[in-house]
Design a protein around this motif. Structure first.
Motif, short mmCIF file in Angstrom:
data_model
loop_
_atom_site.label_atom_id
_atom_site.label_comp_id
_atom_site.label_asym_id
_atom_site.label_seq_id
_atom_site.Cartn_x
_atom_site.Cartn_y
_atom_site.Cartn_z
N VAL A 528 30.01 55.60 49.37
CA VAL A 528 31.16 54.80 49.78
C VAL A 528 30.99 53.42 49.15
O VAL A 528 29.94 52.80 49.28
CB VAL A 528 31.25 54.68 51.32
CG1 VAL A 528 32.47 53.84 51.70
CG2 VAL A 528 31.33 56.06 51.96
N VAL A 529 32.03 52.98 48.44
CA VAL A 529 31.95 51.70 47.74
C VAL A 529 32.89 50.70 48.42
O VAL A 529 34.09 50.70 48.16
CB VAL A 529 32.34 51.86 46.26
CG1 VAL A 529 32.21 50.52 45.53
CG2 VAL A 529 31.48 52.91 45.59
N PRO A 530 32.36 49.86 49.32
CA PRO A 530 33.20 48.83 49.94
C PRO A 530 33.40 47.68 48.96
O PRO A 530 32.44 47.04 48.54
CB PRO A 530 32.39 48.38 51.17
CG PRO A 530 31.16 49.25 51.18
CD PRO A 530 30.99 49.82 49.82
N GLU A 531 34.65 47.42 48.59
CA GLU A 531 34.88 46.45 47.53
C GLU A 531 34.45 45.04 47.92
O GLU A 531 34.00 44.26 47.05
CB GLU A 531 36.35 46.47 47.11
CG GLU A 531 37.36 46.29 48.22
CD GLU A 531 38.77 46.57 47.76
OE1 GLU A 531 39.68 45.95 48.31
OE2 GLU A 531 38.96 47.40 46.85
N LEU A 532 34.54 44.68 49.21
CA LEU A 532 34.08 43.35 49.62
C LEU A 532 32.57 43.22 49.45
O LEU A 532 32.06 42.17 49.04
CB LEU A 532 34.48 43.08 51.07
CG LEU A 532 35.95 42.73 51.32
CD1 LEU A 532 36.18 42.45 52.80
CD2 LEU A 532 36.37 41.52 50.50
N MET A 533 31.84 44.29 49.78
CA MET A 533 30.37 44.27 49.62
C MET A 533 29.99 44.15 48.15
O MET A 533 29.11 43.37 47.78
CB MET A 533 29.76 45.55 50.20
CG MET A 533 30.07 45.78 51.66
SD MET A 533 29.25 44.58 52.70
CE MET A 533 29.39 45.35 54.28
#
Length: 660
Positions: A528-533
Motif C-alpha cells: 500500500v503506497v500512501p502518497e502523503l507518507m
C-alpha cells in the motif's frame, strides 16, 4: 414546537432512519424520505411543514450542485453544449407537448376525474419535465458514474431543466391571466439571466483564483470556510435575483473553483454542509406525502405514478437515441431522469395557487410525484439489470467491449494490469514501457481513453472492480496489478476479486494517507503506497542529502521506513489547520499527555497500564530533557511527557487512564 425542538426531532429521526437503512443495506436517501413520511403532518404529525424548514433544506441542493460543479470546468461544459441545449431542450419541449396531449385526452375520456384546461395541462407538462437534481446527482456520485457517458447526458439535461424553470414560472401565470405582454416579460427575464451568467462565468473566472490566493495567504481555516460559504451562497443569490435557480448559481461557482488549485480542499470542507442539509431536504420531500390520500385513491395514484414515469422514460430514451447515443446509454439516461423533480413541486404549487387544478387532483399528482422520487434510488440501483433485459443487443455490446479487451491481451503474458489511467496510471505506464514491460490499463473516462489510444497507449474502457473486466484483461496471466486511484471501496472490491481469480497475484494499491492502510493490507494488498507518507519520505531524503548526510544512509533510512510499512511515520500531531476527523475517519494521530501530581498512573509501569488493549501505542516518553525508550517495564513519574498514538477516540480513552 420551537426551532430547537424541531431541529432535535429532525436530527434524531434522521440518525435513526439512516442507521436502520444502512443495516438493511439500502440507500440512506430512502431513510430520509421514509423519516419525512413518518414524522410529517400526514404521518404521526410530529413535525409540521414550514417555509423556514423548506428554505433551509433547499441549501442542501445548493451545496450538492456546488460539489457537482467542482467536477466540471468551463471547457468541459462547452464540450457538453450539444447535450445541454440539444437533448435538454428537446426533452423539456417534447415532454410538455406530450403531457398536454395526454392531459387533454384524459379530460375528454375521464371528465369525472380529470377536468383540466390546456393552461393547466401546460403547467402539468412543465412539472412533469423536471427531474430530481438532488436524488439523481447523489446516486450518480455514489455510483461513480458522473463521468460515464450516460452520467454526462443526465447532468446535461438536469442543467437545462434548471434553466427552463425560469420561463416556465413566467409563462404559467401569464397564460392563466391571458396576459398580452408575455414576450416582453420573457425577453426581460432572459436578458437578466444571460447577464448574470456572463458575469459569473467570464468575470468570475478571472477573479476567483486571485481572490482565493489572497484568502489562503491569511492562513486561517476559519476565513477559508467563511469565504467558501460566501462564494457558494453569493453566486446562488445572484442567479436567484436574476430569476434563475439557486442551484444553478452554486453549480457555476463550483465550476469556477474547479479550475483553481484549491478544488480538493474546498471539496472536503463543503462535504459536511452538503450531506446534512441534503438529508433535511429529503425529509421535507417525504413530509409532502399524504398516505391517507394514497390509500383512499390507490388505483388513481398508481396510474399517475406509472404512466408519467413510463412516458418520461420512453421519451427521454428515444430522444437520447436520436441525438446519437447508443441504446444502452439512452436507456440509462431515461431511467435516470424518469422520476419527478424538486422544481416540479414549485410549478405544481404555482398552478394550484392560480386555481388551474382541482385541489384533490393536485394532491393526487403531488403524492404520485413523491412516490416516483421514493422509488427512483431502486430504479437507478437496478439500472444495469433493467437495461440488459430491455436491450437485446446490450449483452452483445458489453461482450464486444470485453472481447476487444481480451483480444488486446490474448497474446500478452506477465503483464501489469493498471486500474485507472489518470495521471498516476499514465506515469506508471510510461515507466513500464521504457523498461519494455507490457501493461494493460482499464479506465472509465471515454475521452481520456480515446486520446490515449490514438497516442498508442494500451488502455481500454472497463471497470477494474468488475470480474468480467479483470478476466478479459488477462488477470490469470498477469504479473502484477496496480490500483492507481485513491478510492478505498473500489480497491477493496478489486482485492476481493483478485483473491478469487488469482490469489497469488501481487497487488499494489495507492491510498491518500495511512487511514485505510491496515484495512487494505488485511484485504490482501501486497503493498500500500500512501502518497502523503511517500511525499514525506521524499522531502526528508532531499533535506538530509542537502545537509550532508551520506546518500547511502539516507537511502537506508527511506528503505527501512518502507520495509516497516511506514510504522514510524504513522500518526501526527493534529492542529487547528488540520481537517476535523469525520465519524468514519480512523486516521492515527499523535497526542502528548503531561503527567501531573494527581495522575493515577504515577509509579506504574507501561505494562501495568496495558494501553495496548485500548489500541494505543506509546511512541516515546520524555523526562526532562531526556527521551526514554517506551519499554513495558518503564515506571512513570511526575512531569513525564507521554506521547500516544492512536485514533482520536482511543487516544482520549488512554489519556483518561493515565490521568484519572
Amino acid at each position: 414546537m420551537n426551532a430547537l425542538d424541531t431541529t432535535l426531532l429532525l436530527l434524531s429521526a434522521a440518525v435513526l432512519g439512516v442507521v436502520a437503512f444502512r443495516m438493511l443495506q439500502l440507500p440512506p436517501m430512502l431513510g430520509y424520505l421514509v423519516v419525512g413520511i413518518l414524522i410529517g403532518p400526514h404521518g404521526f404529525g410530529l413535525a409540521q411543514e414550514s417555509s423556514a424548514t423548506h428554505e433551509l433544506a433547499e441549501f442542501g441542493v445548493v451545496f450538492l450542485m456546488f460539489s457537482i460543479g467542482l467536477e466540471f470546468s468551463l471547457a468541459k461544459l462547452m464540450s457538453m453544449r450539444r447535450a445541454v441545449f440539444g437533448l435538454g431542450m428537446a426533452q423539456v419541449i417534447v415532454t410538455i407537448a406530450m403531457a398536454m396531449v395526454c392531459g387533454l385526452a384524459a379530460a375528454q375520456w375521464l371528465p369525472g376525474h380529470f377536468n383540466i384546461g390546456w393552461e393547466a395541462a401546460f403547467a402539468l407538462g412543465g412539472a412533469l419535465a423536471m427531474s430530481s437534481t438532488a436524488i439523481v446527482s447523489k446516486m450518480l456520485t455514489e455510483r461513480m458514474e458522473l463521468e460515464s457517458p450516460h452520467g454526462r447526458q443526465i447532468i446535461s439535461v438536469l442543467l437545462f431543466q434548471d434553466l427552463a424553470v425560469v420561463p416556465l414560472l413566467i409563462m404559467v401565470p401569464a397564460l392563466a391571466s391571458h396576459s398580452g405582454d408575455l414576450a416582453e416579460t420573457l425577453a426581460w427575464a432572459g436578458g437578466k439571466a444571460a447577464l448574470v451568467l456572463f458575469l459569473l462565468l467570464f468575470l468570475g473566472q478571472k477573479l476567483m483564483r486571485g481572490w482565493f490566493r489572497i484568502v489562503v495567504k491569511r492562513r486561517s481555516q476559519e476565513l477559508f470556510m467563511l469565504n467558501l460559504l460566501l462564494i457558494t451562497l453569493g453566486a446562488a443569490w445572484l442567479t436567484e435575483r436574476a430569476g434563475l435557480s439557486l442551484a444553478l448559481g452554486a453549480f457555476v461557482a463550483g465550476m469556477l473553483i474547479s479550475e483553481t488549485e484549491y478544488k480538493h480542499q474546498v471539496e472536503e470542507d463543503i462535504k459536511s454542509f452538503r450531506d446534512v442539509l441534503l438529508g433535511l431536504f429529503f425529509i421535507t420531500i417525504g413530509m409532502l406525502l399524504n398516505l391517507r390520500l394514497v390509500i383512499e385513491h390507490g388505483w388513481l395514484v398508481l396510474l399517475l405514478l406509472i404512466a408519467p414515469v413510463m412516458l418520461k422514460f420512453g421519451l427521454i430514451a428515444a430522444l437520447a437515441r436520436v441525438f446519437g447515443n447508443s441504446t444502452s446509454v439512452s436507456l440509462r439516461t431515461g431511467l435516470g431522469l424518469a422520476q419527478a423533480g424538486e422544481f416540479g413541486f414549485v410549478l405544481l404549487n404555482q398552478a394550484g395557487g392560480l386555481k388551474l387544478l382541482d385541489p384533490l387532483l393536485l394532491q393526487l399528482i403531488l403524492a404520485s410525484m413523491v412516490l416516483s422520487m421514493l422509488i427512483s434510488p431502486f430504479i437507478l440501483a437496478k439500472s444495469d439489470a433493467i437495461v440488459m433485459k430491455l436491450s437485446a443487443n446490450e449483452w452483445m455490446t458489453q461482450s464486444l467491449a470485453l472481447t476487444q479487451i481480451a483480444a488486446r491481451t490474448m497474446n500478452v503474458k506477465k503483464h501489469v494490469i493498471i486500474a485507472g489511467f489518470g495521471r498516476s496510471g499514465q506515469s506508471l505506464a510510461r515507466l513500464l514501457s521504457e523498461e519494455f514491460i507490457e501493461y494493460q490499463a482499464l479506465d472509465l473516462d471515454p475521452d481520456r481513453i480515446r486520446e490515449a489510444q490514438i497516442a498508442g497507449a494500451n488502455v481500454s474502457y472497463g471497470d477494474a472492480a468488475r470480474r468480467e473486466s479483470l478476466l478479459a484483461v488477462g488477470i490469470n496471466r498477469a504479473a502484477a496489478l496496480v490500483v492507481t486511484y485513491t478510492n478505498t471501496n473500489s480497491a477493496l472490491k478489486i482485492l476481493h476479486l483478485v483473491h478469487e481469480l488469482n490469489p497469488s497475484l501481487p497487488v499494489i494499491v495507492r491510498s491518500h494517507d495511512d487511514t485505510d492502510l491496515n484495512k487494505l493490507r488485511a484485504a490482501g494488498a501486497t503493498e500500500v503506497v500512501p502518497e502523503l507518507m511517500e511525499g514525506s519520505l521524499m522531502l526528508a531524503s532531499h533535506a538530509l542529502v542537502l545537509l550532508g548526510v551520506p546518500l547511502r544512509r539516507v537511502v537506508h533510512r527511506v528503505q527501512t521506513a518502507r520495509d516497516e510499512r511506514y510504522e514510524s511515520l504513522r500518526g501526527f500531531f493534529h492542529g487547528a489547520s488540520d481537517m476535523v476527523d469525520g465519524p468514519e475517519n480512523l486516521q492515527l494521530r499523535l497526542h502528548t499527555v503531561v503527567l501531573n501530581a494527581r495522575a493515577k498512573s504515577l509509579g506504574k509501569s507501561l505494562a501495568d497500564l496495558n494501553l495496548a488493549e485500548l489500541e494505543v501505542d506509546v511512541t516515546a516518553v520524555r523526562r526532562g530533557k531526556n527521551r526514554l525508550s517506551p519499554e513495558q517495564s518503564l515506571i512513570l513519574q511526575e512531569a513525564d511527557v507521554v506521547v500516544l498514538r492512536g485514533t482520536a477516540e482511543s487516544v482520549a480513552r488512554a489519556e483518561q487512564r493515565l490521568l484519572k
